[in-house]
Design a protein around this motif. Structure first.
Motif, PDB file in Angstrom:
ATOM      1  N   THR A  16       0.987  -1.158  -0.120  1.00 18.96           N
ATOM      2  CA  THR A  16      -0.180   0.101   0.029  1.00 18.96           C
ATOM      3  C   THR A  16       0.942   1.288   0.053  1.00 18.96           C
ATOM      4  OG1 THR A  16      -1.777  -1.283   1.285  1.00 18.96           O
ATOM      5  CG2 THR A  16      -1.892   1.278   1.252  1.00 18.96           C
ATOM      6  N   ILE A  17       0.746   2.005  -1.122  1.00 18.56           N
ATOM      7  CA  ILE A  17       1.277   3.276  -1.112  1.00 18.56           C
ATOM      8  C   ILE A  17       0.681   4.372   0.133  1.00 18.56           C
ATOM      9  CG2 ILE A  17       2.211   5.260  -2.361  1.00 18.56           C
ATOM     10  CD1 ILE A  17       3.052   2.393  -3.261  1.00 18.56           C
ATOM     11  N   ASP A  18       1.539   4.929   0.943  1.00 20.07           N
ATOM     12  CA  ASP A  18       0.788   5.444   2.149  1.00 20.07           C
ATOM     13  C   ASP A  18       1.510   6.891   2.256  1.00 20.07           C
ATOM     14  OD1 ASP A  18      -0.612   5.540   4.351  1.00 20.07           O
ATOM     15  OD2 ASP A  18       0.755   4.740   5.578  1.00 20.07           O
ATOM     16  N   ARG A  19       0.955   7.423   1.221  1.00 20.07           N
ATOM     17  CA  ARG A  19       1.223   9.063   1.441  1.00 20.07           C
ATOM     18  C   ARG A  19      -0.071   9.828   1.230  1.00 20.07           C
ATOM     19  NH1 ARG A  19       5.105  12.735  -2.377  1.00 20.07           N
ATOM     20  NH2 ARG A  19       5.461  14.608  -0.658  1.00 20.07           N
ATOM     21  N   PRO A  20      -1.094   9.687   1.786  1.00 17.30           N
ATOM     22  CA  PRO A  20      -2.404  10.241   1.499  1.00 17.30           C
ATOM     23  C   PRO A  20      -2.531  11.685   1.424  1.00 17.30           C
ATOM     24  CG  PRO A  20      -2.454   9.474   3.744  1.00 17.30           C
ATOM     25  CD  PRO A  20      -1.392   8.804   3.246  1.00 17.30           C
ATOM     26  N   LYS A  21      -1.746  12.264   2.261  1.00 13.82           N
ATOM     27  CA  LYS A  21      -1.976  13.650   2.362  1.00 13.82           C
ATOM     28  C   LYS A  21      -1.308  14.385   1.077  1.00 13.82           C
ATOM     29  CE  LYS A  21      -1.658  14.615   7.473  1.00 13.82           C
ATOM     30  NZ  LYS A  21      -0.926  15.250   8.683  1.00 13.82           N
ATOM     31  N   LEU A  23      -1.737  12.688  -1.760  1.00 15.42           N
ATOM     32  CA  LEU A  23      -2.516  11.730  -2.870  1.00 15.42           C
ATOM     33  C   LEU A  23      -1.523  10.634  -3.195  1.00 15.42           C
ATOM     34  CD1 LEU A  23      -4.523  14.366  -4.891  1.00 15.42           C
ATOM     35  CD2 LEU A  23      -5.364  12.843  -2.835  1.00 15.42           C
ATOM     36  N   ASN A  24      -0.715  10.211  -2.383  1.00 14.93           N
ATOM     37  CA  ASN A  24       0.554   9.173  -2.557  1.00 14.93           C
ATOM     38  C   ASN A  24       1.071   9.559  -3.801  1.00 14.93           C
ATOM     39  OD1 ASN A  24      -1.078   7.881  -0.674  1.00 14.93           O
ATOM     40  ND2 ASN A  24      -2.409   6.925  -2.026  1.00 14.93           N
ATOM     41  N   ALA A  25       1.365  10.930  -4.291  1.00 17.03           N
ATOM     42  CA  ALA A  25       2.585  11.308  -5.122  1.00 17.03           C
ATOM     43  C   ALA A  25       3.946  10.615  -4.881  1.00 17.03           C
ATOM     44  CB  ALA A  25       2.556  12.874  -5.109  1.00 17.03           C
ATOM     45  N   LEU A  26       4.566  10.031  -5.981  1.00 20.10           N
ATOM     46  CA  LEU A  26       5.921   9.617  -5.954  1.00 20.10           C
ATOM     47  C   LEU A  26       6.981  10.647  -5.888  1.00 20.10           C
ATOM     48  CD1 LEU A  26       5.054   6.966  -8.870  1.00 20.10           C
ATOM     49  CD2 LEU A  26       5.088   6.769  -6.276  1.00 20.10           C
ATOM     50  N   ASN A  27       7.844  10.605  -4.971  1.00 13.44           N
ATOM     51  CA  ASN A  27       9.147  11.357  -4.662  1.00 13.44           C
ATOM     52  C   ASN A  27      10.037  10.142  -4.649  1.00 13.44           C
ATOM     53  OD1 ASN A  27       8.969  10.472  -2.104  1.00 13.44           O
ATOM     54  ND2 ASN A  27       8.440  12.773  -1.327  1.00 13.44           N
ATOM     55  N   GLU A  28      11.158  10.405  -4.479  1.00 10.94           N
ATOM     56  CA  GLU A  28      12.513   9.497  -4.310  1.00 10.94           C
ATOM     57  C   GLU A  28      12.036   8.827  -3.104  1.00 10.94           C
ATOM     58  OE1 GLU A  28      17.334   9.504  -3.932  1.00 10.94           O
ATOM     59  OE2 GLU A  28      16.303  11.323  -4.731  1.00 10.94           O
ATOM     60  N   ALA A  54      -3.484   4.183  -0.373  1.00  9.63           N
ATOM     61  CA  ALA A  54      -4.147   4.388   0.774  1.00  9.63           C
ATOM     62  C   ALA A  54      -5.099   5.821   0.690  1.00  9.63           C
ATOM     63  CB  ALA A  54      -3.135   5.051   2.164  1.00  9.63           C
ATOM     64  N   GLY A  55      -6.156   5.834   1.209  1.00 14.10           N
ATOM     65  CA  GLY A  55      -6.916   6.999   1.037  1.00 14.10           C
ATOM     66  C   GLY A  55      -7.779   6.891  -0.307  1.00 14.10           C
ATOM     67  N   PHE A 103      -7.248   8.176  -7.886  1.00 16.74           N
ATOM     68  CA  PHE A 103      -6.623   8.978  -9.092  1.00 16.74           C
ATOM     69  C   PHE A 103      -5.082   7.933  -9.448  1.00 16.74           C
ATOM     70  CE2 PHE A 103      -8.338  12.623  -7.164  1.00 16.74           C
ATOM     71  CZ  PHE A 103      -8.900  13.209  -8.397  1.00 16.74           C
ATOM     72  N   ALA A 104      -4.764   7.745 -10.757  1.00 12.00           N
ATOM     73  CA  ALA A 104      -3.877   7.143 -11.222  1.00 12.00           C
ATOM     74  C   ALA A 104      -3.370   7.840 -12.419  1.00 12.00           C
ATOM     75  CB  ALA A 104      -4.260   5.585 -11.726  1.00 12.00           C
ATOM     76  N   LEU A 105      -2.759   8.862 -12.102  1.00  9.54           N
ATOM     77  CA  LEU A 105      -2.081   9.958 -13.166  1.00  9.54           C
ATOM     78  C   LEU A 105      -0.932   9.843 -13.165  1.00  9.54           C
ATOM     79  CD1 LEU A 105      -4.743  12.832 -12.049  1.00  9.54           C
ATOM     80  CD2 LEU A 105      -4.946  11.114 -13.766  1.00  9.54           C
ATOM     81  N   GLY A 106      -0.233  10.105 -14.338  1.00  6.02           N
ATOM     82  CA  GLY A 106       1.139  10.230 -14.593  1.00  6.02           C
ATOM     83  C   GLY A 106       1.989   8.882 -13.959  1.00  6.02           C
ATOM     84  N   GLY A 107       2.690   9.118 -12.947  1.00  6.01           N
ATOM     85  CA  GLY A 107       3.527   8.033 -12.450  1.00  6.01           C
ATOM     86  C   GLY A 107       2.376   6.882 -11.778  1.00  6.01           C
ATOM     87  N   GLY A 108       1.410   7.398 -11.415  1.00  8.30           N
ATOM     88  CA  GLY A 108       0.523   6.365 -10.928  1.00  8.30           C
ATOM     89  C   GLY A 108       0.010   5.509 -12.001  1.00  8.30           C
ATOM     90  N   ASN A 109      -0.390   6.010 -13.085  1.00 11.19           N
ATOM     91  CA  ASN A 109      -0.703   5.024 -14.381  1.00 11.19           C
ATOM     92  C   ASN A 109       0.216   4.360 -14.714  1.00 11.19           C
ATOM     93  OD1 ASN A 109      -2.990   4.373 -16.174  1.00 11.19           O
ATOM     94  ND2 ASN A 109      -1.743   5.388 -17.932  1.00 11.19           N
ATOM     95  N   GLU A 110       1.526   4.578 -14.575  1.00  7.30           N
ATOM     96  CA  GLU A 110       2.797   4.176 -15.041  1.00  7.30           C
ATOM     97  C   GLU A 110       3.078   2.892 -14.117  1.00  7.30           C
ATOM     98  OE1 GLU A 110       5.363   7.410 -17.445  1.00  7.30           O
ATOM     99  OE2 GLU A 110       4.922   7.782 -15.409  1.00  7.30           O
TER     100      GLU A 110
END
Length: 256
Positions: A16-21, A23-28, A54-55, A103-110
């Protein structure tokens, strides 16, 4: 793994990607945690993996704040960093199911496209909106999307940068099924459970045969299949499965 949670339910691992605040955006940091989660999965006690967010979001994209000050060299390195991890998921020995809850946008869709199977809730939204930010998709979007939904529709989505909802994603073949938010994880776990009941070595060989075969022409691809087919006959599970079939019984596979 501060931004990624891992749970085990029987033979199924849940990432589970758990950075809900955000929206689980991907950083390093999120990407490192994601890689660490997959590296820690026990292949002897796990037979399928479910990835979700998450969320209310699966992954809303890469962290734009982190990318906004990158140089060309840093951008290329960030793309390679994400691509290496997503490729690791794509070639992970076990089947990976994306349960896309929002949302599965950009890196999320990838990320979703690097998984073997995608199912989603009716609240899910997909897209590669990078051109609106002045960049291309950087984590495999220009390569996997066309392979999954066809090059014409993929080019339309990438060039125009618009999003599609769950029903359209199902129509174009980006996802296999759409569920209500409450039904999504039970459906993902049910599918993972069905996979987990099969002979694990055979399932892993099927994944490798299909992935590797798509990279070569048909003459080479059938050789890939033949070798992995033959490899199954080294397993105790093959003997147990065929014995159970002939005796009209049910095999309990041991992953051996």
């Amino acid at each position: 793994m501060g931004f990624v949670k891992y749970e085990q339910e029987g033979f199924v691992g849940i990432v589970t990607i758990d950075r809900p605040k955000a929206l689980n955006a991907l950083n390093e940091e999120v990407l490192k945690d994601l890689e660490a989660a997959f590296d820690a999965i026990d292949l002897d006690t796990t037979r399928a993996v479910v990835v979700t967010g998450a969320g209310k979001s699966f992954v809303a994209g890469a962290d734009i704040g982190a990318m906004s000050t990158m140089t060309a060299e840093e951008g290329e390195a960030f793309g390679k960093f994400g691509n290496d991890i997503f490729r690791k998921i794509e070639t992970f020995p076990l089947p990976v199911i994306a349960a896309i809850n929002g949302f599965a946008l950009g890196g999320g869709n990838e990320l979703a496209m690097s998984c073997d199977i995608r199912i989603c809730s009716d609240k899910a939204v997909f897209g590669q909106p990078e051109v609106g930010l002045g960049i291309t998709p950087g984590f495999g979007g220009t390569q996997r999307l066309g392979r999954i939904i066809g090059i014409g529709m993929a080019k339309e989505l990438v060039y125009a940068g618009y999003n599609i909802k769950a029903d359209k994603a199902l129509e174009v073949g980006l996802v296999n099924a759409v569920y209500s938010p409450e039904e999504l994880m039970p459906a993902a776990m049910k599918l993972a459970g069905k996979i987990a009941k099969q002979a694990p070595i055979a399932v892993r060989n099927c994944k490798k045969a299909m992935n590797d075969g798509l990279q070569v022409d048909m003459d080479q691809a059938i050789v890939v299949e033949e070798k992995l087919f033959g490899d199954c006959f080294n397993s105790e599970d093959q003997k147990a499965g065929m014995k159970a079939f002939l005796e009209k019984g049910k095999a309990e596979f041991q992953n051996k």
